[in-house]
Design an enzyme around this catalytic site. Structure first.
Site, PDB file in Angstrom:
ATOM      1  N   ASP A 106       1.045  -1.067   0.119  1.00  0.00           N
ATOM      2  CA  ASP A 106      -0.089  -0.091  -0.002  1.00  0.00           C
ATOM      3  C   ASP A 106       0.837   1.168   0.054  1.00  0.00           C
ATOM      4  O   ASP A 106       0.662   2.247   0.670  1.00  0.00           O
ATOM      5  CB  ASP A 106      -0.881  -0.080   1.159  1.00  0.00           C
ATOM      6  CG  ASP A 106      -1.955   1.133   1.171  1.00  0.00           C
ATOM      7  OD1 ASP A 106      -2.231   1.465  -0.145  1.00  0.00           O
ATOM      8  OD2 ASP A 106      -2.653   1.379   2.117  1.00  0.00           O
ATOM      9  N   HIS A 107       1.728   1.096  -0.697  1.00  0.00           N
ATOM     10  CA  HIS A 107       2.956   2.313  -0.898  1.00  0.00           C
ATOM     11  C   HIS A 107       2.341   3.586  -1.351  1.00  0.00           C
ATOM     12  O   HIS A 107       1.850   3.418  -2.240  1.00  0.00           O
ATOM     13  CB  HIS A 107       3.964   1.671  -1.903  1.00  0.00           C
ATOM     14  CG  HIS A 107       5.225   2.542  -1.957  1.00  0.00           C
ATOM     15  ND1 HIS A 107       6.342   2.762  -1.281  1.00  0.00           N
ATOM     16  CD2 HIS A 107       5.379   3.589  -3.036  1.00  0.00           C
ATOM     17  CE1 HIS A 107       7.067   3.493  -1.771  1.00  0.00           C
ATOM     18  NE2 HIS A 107       6.688   4.046  -2.787  1.00  0.00           N
TER      19      HIS A 107
END
Lengths: 317, 431
Positions: B312-313
């Site tokens: 979930d960068h």
């Protein structure tokens, strides 16, 4: 059609409200009558006097070019006095209800009212409130019986039959009264009916309506004898049902390349008005396999047959 | 592409796809895995071949991260494809799925094509694009799934926007099914989440912060499962974070629906207490939950109910983070620390290493229908080598992302990626 051919006794309804409930014999009798009526429109003298003295009102709550003109010509060629009521200039704009409009018109003692309305079931409601015959010229997404009849007549004249043909009805099936009437009529006549559309434009439970369902346009076209395109309403093109005009044209528009998937002698139909470059390419719409103009011609013949057959049941006798 | 063949030998080969965990090597040539197994040894390699003795390190398929926000186009000051892919390569991630929350958003084939070309020219790892589920990510009109799929979109999502209108969601799902497209929404009832900024509960109340109830996720997910039952398409819940959501997913799977789910590494390794004294790097969406939910998530990972783990960068610069907690942006970077953070769960004994790797390799590959993510002959030569035990301290300044908003700053992690290969080419080597 000559005087010694009576209106078919097989078709004995007071109204024509839909294809649903019509027998194969009824339908074929009407098509036979229409077949016989077709040459009249190509003569110099196009008039008959079957409906002489009768009053026909065309009551169109929705805009129409070809259906309204077709009913007007059919009535006039049979000798009726035809009055077109445009809703734009009528009391409906002042808030009159459908039933009040019906009662008002009924008091003027018409013999036939042709009705188009944007609500499914509205024509049926109106028919129960008047004494004359009523013909459904399209109600909402429900039925458009004369369109289905003229489509069947066009197919029969060009292919010699309807039975056994594979007919692909393609496009906005969800909102199409033409599709509903055709699905019933063509199945009744023994055709193999397919509906071909993106899932967003298919009615719920379509798999149980007695037709084959295709969501892939190309697969739906394979082996078809008749490719019947439906009009995509402009307001449905931008995101609600399909994302865009260009995506619809790319995956569900009929062009010459996709038409090659159908049988080599497949014919193309469209109830009109067409969206060029959306559901149908100009090259196909104007090409040698297009029956679009013939459909319009058969429209007058079919409506004459419908009016003639109803003339046996008209009021004021 | 003609690189010298490479043989990685004397390794602990873990291939979650085949269920193998054994000594051996892999031989890479012309961008694909030519051979794999115990019989791949230095003596077998030809003279052109570069031989790497892995000294017992793990060699496994490169990781596939299904949820990476890159700044291109429109927010290059936060992240570029070059910087995101450098971070990915350093973290052992060889394929990233870029999110469509860009400016302009990826809701048009031309924008997607731009992204793919930029990635081809500037990225070290494979970049795949997800595209918008609705035009402009506004949740109103379905996007062009057909044209976007042809342009290369592998999934459809509105990123961290949830779809509020159930009719739109239904049409999106049935239209996507026509193209056999993967729908990958972020499930949250935005009205119920309201102005909440962290997990609802005692801790939020003590901090005086608005809470996001667990039910906000569950209600949206529950609705979506009912719509999947109508549409019968492919649905991947991008991020789940609670035991409630896991129950919903479990029921949907048991009912035979084509449903899978993912979770952020943050929700697996951190909890709401990490927010401490209003630390905005821990302000995330979905929010960090309580410890009981985190435990449930870890158990779901171990059991396989949770299919995929993502970073979930989400790079955010200091302007967006150095704000009062309620005003700060959501999100944390994570692609570079994904594996090492995940290894916390193996070192704690909660999750077996092959199972953790499966959630970062073969499961994403299966869901996205990719040929990589496995150590099979003929598969793309996307391979990494790492030492799962080597300790290090995360120094934000040394991370490769342009933004430094890591929740693992100064954390002691174990697991050093030593070599990352994409299509047989070395894109990262630790020395």
């Amino acid at each position: 059609m000559t005087e010694n051919v009576p209106a078919s006794p097989l078709f004995s309804q007071k109204h024509l409200l839909g294809i649903e409930g019509m027998s194969r014999a009824d339908i074929e009798a009407l098509l036979d009558m229409a077949e016989a009526a077709a040459p009249l429109s190509r003569q110099v003298n196009k008039k008959k006097d079957t409906l002489r003295g009768r009053t026909q009102i065309n009551l169109f709550f929705e805009a129409s070019t070809r259906t309204q003109a077709s009913f007007e010509l059919a009535g006039k060629r049979l000798g009726a006095d035809v009055m077109n009521m445009s809703v734009a200039n009528s009391s409906v704009k002042k808030g009159e209800t459908l039933i009040d409009t019906a009662a008002t018109l009924n008091a003027m003692r018409p013999d036939i009212i042709i009705v188009r309305h944007h609500q499914s079931g509205a024509v049926d409601l109106l028919a129960r409130k008047v004494d004359c015959s009523v013909v459904n010229a399209g109600d909402g997404s429900h039925e458009h019986p004369t369109q289905a009849l003229l489509d069947a007549l066009t197919i029969r004249r060009r292919k010699g039959r309807v039975e056994g043909l594979t007919v692909a009805i393609c496009g906005d099936v969800l909102h199409s009264r033409v599709a509903r009437s055709n699905m019933i009529l063509l199945s009744t006549l023994g055709a193999r009916v397919r509906v071909v559309a993106p899932s967003t434009l298919l009615p719920s439970g379509v798999d149980n309506l007695g037709v084959e369902v295709f969501r892939d346009f190309r697969k739906g076209l394979e082996g078809a004898d008749i490719v019947m395109m439906l009009r995509l309403q402009l307001e449905r093109m931008s995101g609600a049902f399909v994302p865009s005009l260009r995506e619809y044209a790319r995956f569900h528009g009929l062009d010459e390349e996709k038409l090659k998937l159908a049988k080599p002698d497949a014919l193309v139909m469209h109830p009109g008005p067409i969206n060029r470059g959306v559901e149908i390419d100009s090259a196909v719409a104007d090409g040698p396999r297009s029956l679009i103009n013939e459909q319009v011609e058969m429209g007058v013949a079919v409506r004459m047959a419908v009016l003639e057959s109803l003339s046996r049941h008209l009021p004021n006798n | 592409m003609t690189h010298a063949p490479i043989a990685l030998v004397n390794a602990r080969l873990i291939d979650p796809a085949a269920g193998t965990d054994a000594r051996g090597g892999v031989f890479l040539e012309d961008g694909v895995i030519r051979d794999v197994g115990a019989h791949v040894t230095p003596s077998q390699a030809g003279s052109r071949t570069t031989v790497v003795d892995c000294g017992g390190d793990v060699v496994c398929p490169g990781l596939i991260d299904m949820r990476v926000f890159v700044g291109e186009p429109g927010a290059e000051y936060r992240e570029t494809l070059a910087s995101a892919s450098a971070a990915a390569a350093a973290g052992g991630v060889t394929t990233i799925v870029a999110m469509p929350d860009t400016n302009p958003p990826i809701d048009d084939p031309a924008v997607l094509d731009f992204l793919m070309r930029r990635a081809r020219d500037t990225a070290k790892v494979r970049v795949l694009a997800s595209a918008a589920l609705t035009k402009g990510l506004r949740g109103q009109e379905i996007a062009e799934y057909g044209l976007l799929s042809e342009a290369g979109a592998v999934a459809f999502t509105d990123g961290f926007h949830s779809i509020r209108n159930s009719q739109v969601m239904r049409r999106a799902m049935i239209y996507a099914r026509d193209f056999d497209a993967l729908v990958m929404p972020y499930a949250e009832d935005s009205d119920l989440a309201g102005a909440g900024v962290m997990n609802e509960g005692e801790f939020a109340s003590r901090l005086g912060l608005g809470g996001i109830p667990r039910e906000a996720e569950a209600i949206a997910l529950d609705r979506d499962m009912r719509l999947v039952a109508i549409a019968r398409g492919r649905y991947h819940a991008a991020l789940v974070s609670t035991s409630m959501s896991l129950d919903i997913i479990a029921r949907a799977k048991a009912a035979g629906l084509g449903v899978t789910c993912g979770a952020s590494i943050n929700n697996l390794t951190l909890n709401e207490n990490d927010i401490g004294h209003y630390r905005t790097f821990f302000k995330l969406a979905p929010p960090l939950r309580g410890e009981a939910d985190r435990r449930a998530m870890v158990e779901a990972l171990a059991s396989g109910l949770l299919d995929v783990v993502v970073s979930d960068h989400n790079p955010q610069d200091v302007d967006n983070k150095r704000l009062p907690f309620g005003e700060a942006e959501n999100g944390a970077i994570g692609v570079e620390t994904l594996l090492a953070a995940g290894l916390r769960l193996t070192h704690s004994g909660d999750v077996a290493l092959p199972r953790l790797l499966a959630a970062m390799t073969i499961r994403p590959a299966e869901i996205l229908r990719l040929p990589q993510g496995r150590l099979a002959k003929g598969a793309p030569a996307d391979v990494i080598r790492f030492d799962p035990d080597e300790p290090f301290v995360v120094e934000a300044a040394r991370l490769r992302s342009r933004s430094k908003n890591t929740p693992f700053e100064d954390a002691r992690l174990q697991g050093r990626v030593k070599l990352t290969l994409v299509a047989g080419e070395i894109v990262h080597a630790y020395s």
